[in-house]
Each structure stands twice: as C-alpha cells, then as structure tokens.
Design an enzyme around this catalytic site. Structure first.
Site, PDB file in Angstrom:
ATOM      1  N   ILE A   1      -3.501  56.132  -9.194  1.00 31.51           N
ATOM      2  CA  ILE A   1      -2.434  55.728  -8.270  1.00 31.51           C
ATOM      3  C   ILE A   1      -3.035  54.851  -7.165  1.00 31.51           C
ATOM      4  O   ILE A   1      -4.029  55.232  -6.537  1.00 31.51           O
ATOM      5  CB  ILE A   1      -1.728  56.964  -7.658  1.00 31.51           C
ATOM      6  CG1 ILE A   1      -1.162  57.858  -8.764  1.00 31.51           C
ATOM      7  CG2 ILE A   1      -0.635  56.532  -6.668  1.00 31.51           C
ATOM      8  CD1 ILE A   1      -0.125  57.216  -9.655  1.00 31.51           C
TER       9      ILE A   1
ATOM     10  N   GLY B   1       0.391  70.622  -1.118  1.00 34.77           N
ATOM     11  CA  GLY B   1      -0.578  69.521  -1.156  1.00 34.77           C
ATOM     12  C   GLY B   1      -0.017  68.278  -0.482  1.00 34.77           C
ATOM     13  O   GLY B   1      -0.170  67.155  -0.987  1.00 34.77           O
TER      14      GLY B   1
ATOM     15  N   GLY C   1      -2.282  65.047   0.678  1.00 33.90           N
ATOM     16  CA  GLY C   1      -3.017  64.245  -0.297  1.00 33.90           C
ATOM     17  C   GLY C   1      -2.480  62.828  -0.453  1.00 33.90           C
ATOM     18  O   GLY C   1      -1.516  62.439   0.207  1.00 33.90           O
ATOM     19  N   GLN C   2      -3.109  62.091  -1.357  1.00 32.53           N
ATOM     20  CA  GLN C   2      -2.755  60.672  -1.543  1.00 32.53           C
ATOM     21  C   GLN C   2      -1.281  60.514  -1.912  1.00 32.53           C
ATOM     22  O   GLN C   2      -0.587  59.652  -1.367  1.00 32.53           O
ATOM     23  CB  GLN C   2      -3.627  60.057  -2.647  1.00 32.53           C
ATOM     24  CG  GLN C   2      -3.398  58.563  -2.827  1.00 32.53           C
ATOM     25  CD  GLN C   2      -3.888  58.021  -4.165  1.00 32.53           C
ATOM     26  OE1 GLN C   2      -4.230  58.771  -5.078  1.00 32.53           O
ATOM     27  NE2 GLN C   2      -3.922  56.710  -4.281  1.00 32.53           N
TER      28      GLN C   2
ATOM     29  N   LYS D   1      -6.080  70.068 -16.787  1.00 36.05           N
ATOM     30  CA  LYS D   1      -4.802  69.374 -17.029  1.00 36.05           C
ATOM     31  C   LYS D   1      -4.242  69.785 -18.397  1.00 36.05           C
ATOM     32  O   LYS D   1      -3.041  70.010 -18.529  1.00 36.05           O
ATOM     33  CB  LYS D   1      -4.975  67.852 -16.927  1.00 36.05           C
ATOM     34  CG  LYS D   1      -5.220  67.365 -15.502  1.00 36.05           C
ATOM     35  CD  LYS D   1      -4.095  67.771 -14.546  1.00 36.05           C
ATOM     36  CE  LYS D   1      -4.251  67.234 -13.149  1.00 36.05           C
ATOM     37  NZ  LYS D   1      -3.283  67.789 -12.190  1.00 36.05           N
TER      38      LYS D   1
ATOM     39  N   TYR E   1     -11.760  68.652 -14.811  1.00 36.33           N
ATOM     40  CA  TYR E   1     -10.424  68.243 -14.356  1.00 36.33           C
ATOM     41  C   TYR E   1      -9.489  68.075 -15.567  1.00 36.33           C
ATOM     42  O   TYR E   1      -8.365  68.582 -15.581  1.00 36.33           O
ATOM     43  CB  TYR E   1     -10.574  66.924 -13.592  1.00 36.33           C
ATOM     44  CG  TYR E   1      -9.295  66.276 -13.119  1.00 36.33           C
ATOM     45  CD1 TYR E   1      -8.432  66.913 -12.239  1.00 36.33           C
ATOM     46  CD2 TYR E   1      -8.962  64.982 -13.543  1.00 36.33           C
ATOM     47  CE1 TYR E   1      -7.275  66.285 -11.787  1.00 36.33           C
ATOM     48  CE2 TYR E   1      -7.814  64.348 -13.093  1.00 36.33           C
ATOM     49  CZ  TYR E   1      -6.972  65.002 -12.217  1.00 36.33           C
ATOM     50  OH  TYR E   1      -5.842  64.373 -11.775  1.00 36.33           O
TER      51      TYR E   1
ATOM     52  N   ASP F   1      -2.010  78.071   1.254  1.00 41.72           N
ATOM     53  CA  ASP F   1      -3.007  77.922   0.206  1.00 41.72           C
ATOM     54  C   ASP F   1      -2.382  78.490  -1.066  1.00 41.72           C
ATOM     55  O   ASP F   1      -2.026  79.679  -1.101  1.00 41.72           O
ATOM     56  CB  ASP F   1      -4.260  78.717   0.620  1.00 41.72           C
ATOM     57  CG  ASP F   1      -5.393  78.544  -0.371  1.00 41.72           C
ATOM     58  OD1 ASP F   1      -5.117  78.124  -1.515  1.00 41.72           O
ATOM     59  OD2 ASP F   1      -6.544  78.824   0.001  1.00 41.72           O
TER      60      ASP F   1
HETATM   61  C1  AKB Z   1      -8.758  60.689 -11.010  1.00 47.50           C
HETATM   62  O1  AKB Z   1      -9.297  59.580 -11.041  1.00 47.50           O
HETATM   63  O2  AKB Z   1      -9.365  61.754 -11.127  1.00 47.50           O
HETATM   64  C2  AKB Z   1      -7.257  60.728 -10.832  1.00 47.50           C
HETATM   65  C3  AKB Z   1      -6.541  60.793 -12.136  1.00 47.50           C
HETATM   66  C4  AKB Z   1      -6.533  59.626 -13.052  1.00 47.50           C
HETATM   67  O3  AKB Z   1      -5.956  61.795 -12.449  1.00 47.50           O
HETATM   68  N1  AKB Z   1      -6.813  59.598 -10.078  1.00 47.50           N
END
Ligand code: AKB
Length: 316
Positions: A173, A8, A11-12, A147, A143, A53
């Site tokens: 971030i 990755g 990415g940012q 996690k 998401y 990938d």
């Molecule tokens: C998001 O906003 O989805 C991410 C995070 C806080 O994990 N930057």
C-alpha cells in the site's frame, strides 16, 4: 447505522481508515483503538479513542459490549520484514490477536469482521504472473504463514459459526499520511519522501523487482466496498485485489518525470528474498465479478498525487 471498532488505528492503513469511516458512518460510530503508538490528532479530535491490545481478550470483550460494536476492522499486524526478525511475536500478535477477535465477535454475534490478508500468503511455488485467487499457498515467511492460517480461520468461522468474516489479500500500500513499518513493500513509500527531501534514495530491493501495489484511496474504497458487499454474491471469504504492478526501476523513472534531479541506487538486503517469493502481478477478477472491485489509480496518477501531497507537506 453501524458501530465500528478499528483495531490498529495508528498504522499505515488504520490512520486513514478511521477518518474515512467516520466521514461515511458518523464520527461517534467509529471507535479507534491503538496499542502502543499514539493515535494521530485527527483521530483523537474527531471521535472516540481507546487503548486496546487485541491480545487482551477480556478487555476486547468489554469494549464490544460497552460500545455496542457490530462491525470490526482488525488491522493490527506485524508485517513481513519485522516478522522475520521476531517470528514468535509475529505469530502471537497476528494469530492470537485474530483468534481473540473472531471468538469475541462470535460471542457478541457481530455483523461483520474485516481482516486483511496479503500477497504474502503466496510463496515461491505459486505462479508469479497474474496469480489466481485459488492457487498454491506455501509462503516462506512467518508473516505469510500467519496470513494463510488467518484465511483458513476466516473460512472456518464463517462455515462453523456463521460469522461473516471478509478478507482481501492486500498488495503493497502506497500512502502519504503514515509511513508503513516493517514491510517489504515499504520502499515504494520511502522513495517518495527521500526523492522530495533529498533527491536521492537507496532502495533495499533490486531495480528489476516487480511487486503488486495499490494507492491508499483505492485501499480505503476496497475496505468499505467489501464490507458493504451483498453476502449472497460472495462465493468465498478471501479475495485477491490489486491496483498496479511495477518494478523499483519503473517507479524511480516515474518519479524522475516530476523530479528530474532524482537519483536512485540499489543495495538489496534480506528483504529481496521475501520480495522474490511473492507474485509480480495479481488476477483480481473474482473480486471484480463478485463485489464490483474497480481500482482508480495507476502508476502515473498515483505518483503525481503522492508528489503533490508530500511536496506541500515536506517542503516548507
Ligand atoms: C509487507 O510488505 O509486509 C506488506 C504486505 C505486502 O503485506 N506491505
């Protein structure tokens, strides 16, 4: 010297993590991988780069063998807002990608895996102020669910297979090189670009929305500090970390100190509900005690630095 794979790298965080690691561990020892997005020139021109990938387990396995990898940063992830649009894909990339990395890491007996979790692991039933490391984890986004599952996997692989997986719950971030994509905290980066280019920003969160955040230099330091931490001092696999907390209104006011004509208005969208389910501030005392976590930037020093860097780049 470590042999590091960064999954990755476009990415940012990945796009700045690769140069940071190359500077510390040697250009040839940090292998940058990306899936779709082209990697930035600074990464392509300074060391090994490959297409990868994480969902292709056999290829991942070949890469570990060919490049004699002993350390993996698994940074590839679908973030919170995009995850709500394509929840099945978010599960697939975030969890099946992670399981592949853990399985291949276990087979090759890699030394360490760093995989970031997020404040998204928390949910509306978690205490929102000064959220402790050990607390209720009932997220309401896909998401966040990935996690929490990932955090449990990190603990599981450590206990069952002695695989040294380490994780930090990242807040939003703020960075000046690569724009984030698909997150709920993205506004705190976009606001700088719009303030500098157009003196105006429409924020997708309410003015009083407070979220935990961190400036990229602290994030990069955290990535290496946790990797290098002495394992005998670590009493867990997953750590709360934070840099600062502010509301959308507060960051706008801070930007106004540098750009007096800056104007902001607020049009909350579906991301407001996600933000409202996350903590406002984080207790990161265990990271401070167990591996010396100590961020440098606050709202004022971060804002000054972002405006300086972006003004040079965006105003020709
Ligand atoms: C998001 O906003 O989805 C991410 C995070 C806080 O994990 N930057």
């Amino acid at each position: 010297m470590r042999r590091i794979l960064v999954i990755g790298a476009a990415g940012q965080i990945g796009s700045e993590l690769v140069p940071f690691l190359r500077n510390k561990y040697g250009n040839g020892n940090v292998i940058a991988t990306g899936r779709k997005t082209p990697l930035p020139d600074v990464i392509k021109n300074s060391g090994p780069v490959i297409y990868l990938d994480a969902l292709e387990k056999n290829r991942l396995s070949e890469v570990l063998y060919e490049y004699e990898i002993d350390t993996i940063y698994h940074m590839a992830s679908i973030l919170s807002a995009t995850g709500e649009k394509i929840p099945q894909t978010a599960w697939d990339i975030n969890i099946n990608g992670l399981i592949n990395v853990l399985e291949v890491g276990r087979s090759y007996k890699v030394d360490k895996i760093i995989w970031p979790s997020s404040i998204a692991a928390f949910g509306p039933t978690t205490p929102r102020e000064n959220t402790p490391n050990i607390t209720v984890l009932q997220p309401t986004t896909m998401y966040g669910i990935t996690k929490v599952a990932g955090e449990l996997l990190a603990e599981y692989y450590y206990k069952k297979y002695d695989l040294d997986v380490r994780s930090m719950r990242l807040p939003g971030i703020i960075s000046s090189e690569t724009l984030p994509g698909g997150g709920t905290t993205d506004y705190a980066v976009e606001i700088f670009y719009e303030a500098i280019k157009n003196n105006k920003y429409t924020c997708f969160l309410r003015e009083d929305t407070v979220l935990p955040m961190m400036y990229q230099p602290d994030c990069l330091k955290c990535m290496v500090d946790l990797l290098e931490a002495d394992n005998s001092k670590l009493k867990r696999r997953v750590y709360n970390i934070t840099g600062m907390s502010f509301s959308a209104g507060e960051i706008a006011a801070e930007i106004k100190k540098h750009i007096p004509d800056f104007e902001i208005d607020y049009k909350p969208d579906f991301r407001q509900e996600i933000a409202d389910s996350w903590p406002k501030s984080i207790d990161d005392s265990l990271a401070r005690e167990e591996w010396g976590w100590n961020p440098t930037y606050d709202l004022s020093s971060m804002t000054k630095d972002m405006i300086e860097i972006l003004s040079k780049r965006l105003i020709k």
